[in-house]
Design a protein around this motif. Structure first.
Motif, PDB file in Angstrom:
ATOM      1  N   VAL A 132      -4.175   0.400  -2.172  1.00 28.42           N
ATOM      2  CA  VAL A 132      -4.772   1.700  -1.524  1.00 28.42           C
ATOM      3  C   VAL A 132      -5.773   1.499  -0.638  1.00 28.42           C
ATOM      4  CG1 VAL A 132      -3.978   3.083  -3.557  1.00 28.42           C
ATOM      5  CG2 VAL A 132      -5.957   2.452  -3.469  1.00 28.42           C
TER       6      VAL A 132
ATOM      7  N   HIS B 262      -1.759   5.640 -12.965  1.00 28.26           N
ATOM      8  CA  HIS B 262      -2.667   5.867 -11.475  1.00 28.26           C
ATOM      9  C   HIS B 262      -3.892   5.673 -11.585  1.00 28.26           C
ATOM     10  CE1 HIS B 262       1.503   6.838 -10.273  1.00 28.26           C
ATOM     11  NE2 HIS B 262       1.579   7.768 -11.023  1.00 28.26           N
TER      12      HIS B 262
ATOM     13  N   GLU C 211      -7.264   4.371 -10.381  1.00 32.85           N
ATOM     14  CA  GLU C 211      -7.643   3.776  -9.128  1.00 32.85           C
ATOM     15  C   GLU C 211      -9.124   2.851  -9.658  1.00 32.85           C
ATOM     16  OE1 GLU C 211      -7.887   6.095  -5.506  1.00 32.85           O
ATOM     17  OE2 GLU C 211      -5.518   6.405  -6.016  1.00 32.85           O
ATOM     18  N   THR C 212      -8.891   1.709  -9.132  1.00 29.97           N
ATOM     19  CA  THR C 212     -10.136   0.695  -9.241  1.00 29.97           C
ATOM     20  C   THR C 212     -10.122  -0.294  -8.289  1.00 29.97           C
ATOM     21  OG1 THR C 212     -10.906  -0.730 -11.045  1.00 29.97           O
ATOM     22  CG2 THR C 212      -8.368  -0.969 -10.890  1.00 29.97           C
TER      23      THR C 212
ATOM     24  N   ARG D  37      -7.308   4.711   1.678  1.00 34.52           N
ATOM     25  CA  ARG D  37      -8.780   5.006   1.532  1.00 34.52           C
ATOM     26  C   ARG D  37      -9.400   5.020   2.710  1.00 34.52           C
ATOM     27  NH1 ARG D  37     -11.019   4.236  -3.468  1.00 34.52           N
ATOM     28  NH2 ARG D  37      -9.904   5.321  -5.055  1.00 34.52           N
TER      29      ARG D  37
ATOM     30  N   GLU E 246      -8.803  -2.315  -3.130  1.00 35.06           N
ATOM     31  CA  GLU E 246      -8.623  -1.113  -4.084  1.00 35.06           C
ATOM     32  C   GLU E 246      -7.456  -0.941  -4.046  1.00 35.06           C
ATOM     33  OE1 GLU E 246     -11.307   2.467  -2.402  1.00 35.06           O
ATOM     34  OE2 GLU E 246     -11.839   1.012  -0.809  1.00 35.06           O
TER      35      GLU E 246
ATOM     36  N   SER F 271      -4.322   1.121  -6.826  1.00 38.07           N
ATOM     37  CA  SER F 271      -3.933   2.264  -7.828  1.00 38.07           C
ATOM     38  C   SER F 271      -3.054   1.586  -8.863  1.00 38.07           C
ATOM     39  CB  SER F 271      -3.236   3.294  -7.152  1.00 38.07           C
ATOM     40  OG  SER F 271      -2.579   4.131  -8.049  1.00 38.07           O
TER      41      SER F 271
END
Ligand code: ADP
Length: 410
Positions: A154, A115, A117-118, A158, A129, A131
């Motif tokens: 995500v 998981h 996030e980037t 977000r 974005e 995960s």
């Protein structure tokens, strides 16, 4: 699912055999059956991967893409044909390329990155974005030969979180502005009442004395109204999970308790409020107004939830220094009590015990706010109760020791 050479986790183990002819035949049949089962499992797995809602991508240890499912096509905009054989940096924005080396290092050591996030880049250049969970792929001998990535968009989550934060901020700003607008005329009323009070004090007639009394009452009521507005603001903060900003000064709990009890005694003729204190002074660095609210809330509950009247006893003591420096304040009433299974729940916002609902008015927010104040002071608030007999709320607050008191005064 398309892949360059078939992902490594589909490899079915095969070993050479040296047996007699009949055995070899049986062995060969078994090998065929095994291979068939292997093929079926492979096909099932391929379908799961291909139609997964998540983008599933695999790469070798040099970072070259070896497989790319349909969701990956949808998410990143590249077809499998375009992506397979390309370096994974195809979807990594320039300022994030350093991440790839770190990921590959972790994978080589057999670690799974969960998981994470980037941000990644679509074919059309837009940023996304995600995960992502990255795990090593091993061949049949257990050697790490690459990595599989499962990515989920995500961006929407977000955006929702950001919208929620903005909403909370707008709510906070609105409440602060409304509180300010409500307090402004109250401050003017208070100023005028104090001015008139000073003037009326010069009149030595009975009418003058009555006027001073009435003006003093106005002053007290205005203070109450301001305190109510501040309490409402704290409730709003509690509901959005924001901490309170405490205005700490040196406060002595003994006179504070006496004053609060005197104010509450006038509210009821059915109850007798008693103070039992083993300490002459219990000083801490606390927010005076909020501590008044803590005691005020516990006292008004003690009165409200003992409708038949009776004693309400407040005890104050200092806990033995061996257990730290604590002031302990307990409020005990002989009222309706709290059902045993619900004692811990009464501190939850809006929770009202089953024995009061529909019988005694309330909002269920006072104790949650009280607990928040006490805990933010580094203290604890607990309750014990015997239904139909008594309830005791106990507040423990850290106090200043002799040395700290001396330092604070120097
Ligand atoms: P409210 O009094 O407005 O309902 P509180 O948050 O102050 O809200 O209290 C929550 C609940 O805890 C009350 O509804 C009641 O069920 C219970 N409670 C609080 N104080 C007492 C008490 N002294 N005796 C019995 N029950 C109490």
């Amino acid at each position: 699912m398309q892949s360059a050479s078939g992902p490594a986790w589909w490899v079915v183990a095969q070993s050479p055999c040296r047996q007699p002819a009949r055995e070899r035949e049986v062995g060969a049949d078994r090998a065929i059956a095994l291979r068939q089962r292997g093929e079926e499992a492979k096909a099932r797995l391929a379908a799961i991967v291909e139609f997964s809602e998540d983008a599933i991508v695999s790469k070798d240890l040099t970072g070259v893409i070896t497989s790319w499912n349909r969701s990956a096509e949808r998410l990143f905009g590249y077809t499998a044909q375009e992506a397979i054989g390309q370096p994974i940096t195809l979807i990594i924005p320039a300022d994030r390329r350093w991440e790839e080396q770190r990921i590959l290092d972790a994978i080589r050591q057999g670690q799974t990155v969960e998981h994470f996030e980037t941000v990644r880049q679509r074919k059309d250049g837009t940023l996304l974005e995600i995960s992502v969970t990255i795990s090593p792929i091993r061949n049949e001998r257990g050697t790490i030969i690459g990595a599989s990535k499962i990515a989920r968009d995500v961006t929407e989550r977000r955006q929702l979180e950001a919208a929620q934060r903005a909403l909370e901020q707008a709510r906070e700003e609105f409440l602060a502005a409304a509180a300010h607008d409500l307090k402004t005329p109250l401050t003017t009323i208070k100023g005028l009442a104090q001015l008139q009070q000073r003037r009326a004090a010069a009149l030595t007639t009975p009418a003058g004395e009555r006027l001073v009394g009435a003006l003093r009452q106005i002053d007290t009521l205005v203070n109450d109204a301001v305190a109510q507005i501040d309490a409402l603001l704290d409730v709003a903060r509690l509901q959005t999970g924001q901490p309170l900003s405490l205005e700490r000064t040196e406060v002595d709990l003994v006179p504070l308790a006496r004053a609060q009890m005197a104010r509450h005694q006038v509210m009821s003729t059915q109850h007798t409020l008693r103070l039992r204190t083993q300490a002459d002074t219990l000083v801490g660095r606390w927010d005076r107004q909020r501590l008044e609210r803590v005691l005020g809330n516990l006292l008004s509950n003690a009165i409200k939830y003992s409708p038949q009247g009776g004693p309400v006893t407040v005890t104050l003591r200092q806990e033995a220094p061996s257990s730290g420096r604590w002031a302990v304040l307990a409020v005990r009433d002989r009222g309706i009590g709290i059902p045993p299974a619900e004692v811990d729940r009464v501190f939850e916002p809006h929770y009202r015990a089953s024995n009061v609902q529909g019988r005694i008015d309330g909002t269920g927010i006072g104790l949650a706010g009280t607990k928040q104040i006490v805990e933010q002071h580094g203290g604890t608030l607990t309750a014990v109760s015997r239904q139909g007999r008594e309830t005791i709320f106990t507040v423990r607050l850290p106090i200043l020791g002799e040395e700290e008191l001396r330092d604070a005064r120097d």
